[in-house]
Design an enzyme around this catalytic site. Structure first.
Site, short mmCIF file in Angstrom:
data_model
loop_
_atom_site.label_atom_id
_atom_site.label_comp_id
_atom_site.label_asym_id
_atom_site.label_seq_id
_atom_site.Cartn_x
_atom_site.Cartn_y
_atom_site.Cartn_z
CB CYS A 1 -0.06 22.28 21.64
SG CYS A 1 -0.18 20.48 21.64
N GLY A 2 -3.51 22.00 20.92
CA GLY A 2 -4.79 21.63 21.48
C GLY A 2 -4.74 20.40 22.37
CB SER B 1 -3.51 23.85 16.99
OG SER B 1 -2.43 22.99 16.66
#
Length: 326
Positions: free
Chosen positions: A80-81, A247
């Site tokens: 998870c960016g 992401s």
């Protein structure tokens, strides 16, 4: 915290310690044995349908400063960016690393691998964050699917720490800015379901990484431009990301690089079509992921603090396990 409007509830204490020697084993243990805690924290009445969380666990990679398990309204993502951006600031501000100017390095162990974040730091204050992804690659292009309510459509499937299907809004008869968000959510969910039913994903490193996480509906503007390109990500159980999706931006940039729409070290701005929040991303170097040609993507964004909470439940509460309204 929030990054581009997408919430992140960082769980620091009170969650049972998961068993497992590796982070994927810990993820599996939490998923199978401790999922009631995810529901308690993510679902109503303590959370909401689109809540997102990060559970800090002990790293098993020597170079990692922190390790994290991601959680959403349905399960546990592998990357998870927006959370990595928030956790970079959090680790810098809460003593997990020693702050240095002008940037502080934070190594974050995610289920997909080690992600290296760099946090702006000046005069005792942390700021924006950039991170370099795990190897991102294109799994397949022009995959024909039978999508409920839309017939046959073609999508691209790309990996940026998690797998996403990509399709432009016009191919679904949608307007990314004007169509009611529930219609976009429903259409994207149907695409995700079609991928689940018709495509066998694989990842060279581990089968636990081989699942479709969501569908990203785009404006179709993949040719390089100085102008931002917009998208909306629908993931997990029809959860709508408020940010451009870290992401997802990673996977989309890898797709653009694969199609020769963008070159190394060229930066592109990605915007959430409804919120207006922005990330920037650029491919920085080529690599391999098993037999796949891959690329490392650098994603930049800014997270902000929203508060602190302590959650409790009473044994006689009939709703102590949480619930979701669809």
């Amino acid at each position: 915290m929030h990054t581009g409007g997408e919430p992140l509830r960082i769980v620091t204490d009170g969650f049972p310690k998961p068993d497992g020697k590796t982070i994927l084993q810990k993820r599996r243990f939490v998923k199978e044995k401790l999922d009631n805690f995810r529901k308690l924290l993510m679902h109503e009445p303590r959370g909401h349908y689109d809540m997102y969380g990060a559970l800090l666990v002990e790293p098993d990679i020597e170079d990692a400063d922190i390790a994290v398990l991601f959680m959403d309204n349905r399960s546990y993502s592998t990357m998870c960016g927006h959370a990595v951006i928030a956790l970079g600031r959090y680790a810098t501000d809460y003593g997990y690393v020693r702050p240095t100017e002008p940037e502080t390095k934070v190594n974050i162990e995610c289920p997909c691998g080690l992600v290296k974040a760099l946090v702006e730091y000046k005069n005792g204050k942390s700021g924006s964050v950039r991170f370099q992804s795990v190897p991102a690659f294109v799994f397949a292009t022009d995959v024909e699917l039978n999508v409920q309510g839309h017939g046959k459509v073609k999508v691209d499937i790309s990996y940026g720490g998690a797998f996403y299907a990509f399709i432009s809004a016009d191919k679904l008869g949608l307007d990314l800015w004007k169509t009611p968000i529930n219609q976009i959510k429903d259409a994207a969910t149907m695409v995700t379901n079609a991928v689940k039913n018709e495509v066998q994903l694989e990842h060279p490193d581990d089968n636990d990484l081989a699942f479709i996480y969501g569908t990203i509906v785009t404006d179709g503007k993949d040719e390089y431009s100085d102008e931002p390109t917009a998208n909306i990500c629908v993931f997990a159980d029809a959860q709508v990301d408020r940010s451009p999706t870290g992401s997802g931006v990673t996977a989309r940039t890898a797709l653009q690089y694969h199609k020769r729409h963008i070159s190394l070290n060229k930066s592109r701005v990605f915007v959430n079509a409804r919120i207006g929040s922005k990330f920037s991303a650029k491919p920085v170097r080529q690599t391999k992921c098993g037999s796949y040609d891959a690329v490392i993507i650098e994603v930049s964004g800014h997270a902000f603090y929203t508060g602190k909470s302590a959650f409790t439940f009473e044994e006689d509460d009939p709703l102590k396990g949480g619930f979701l309204l669809k």
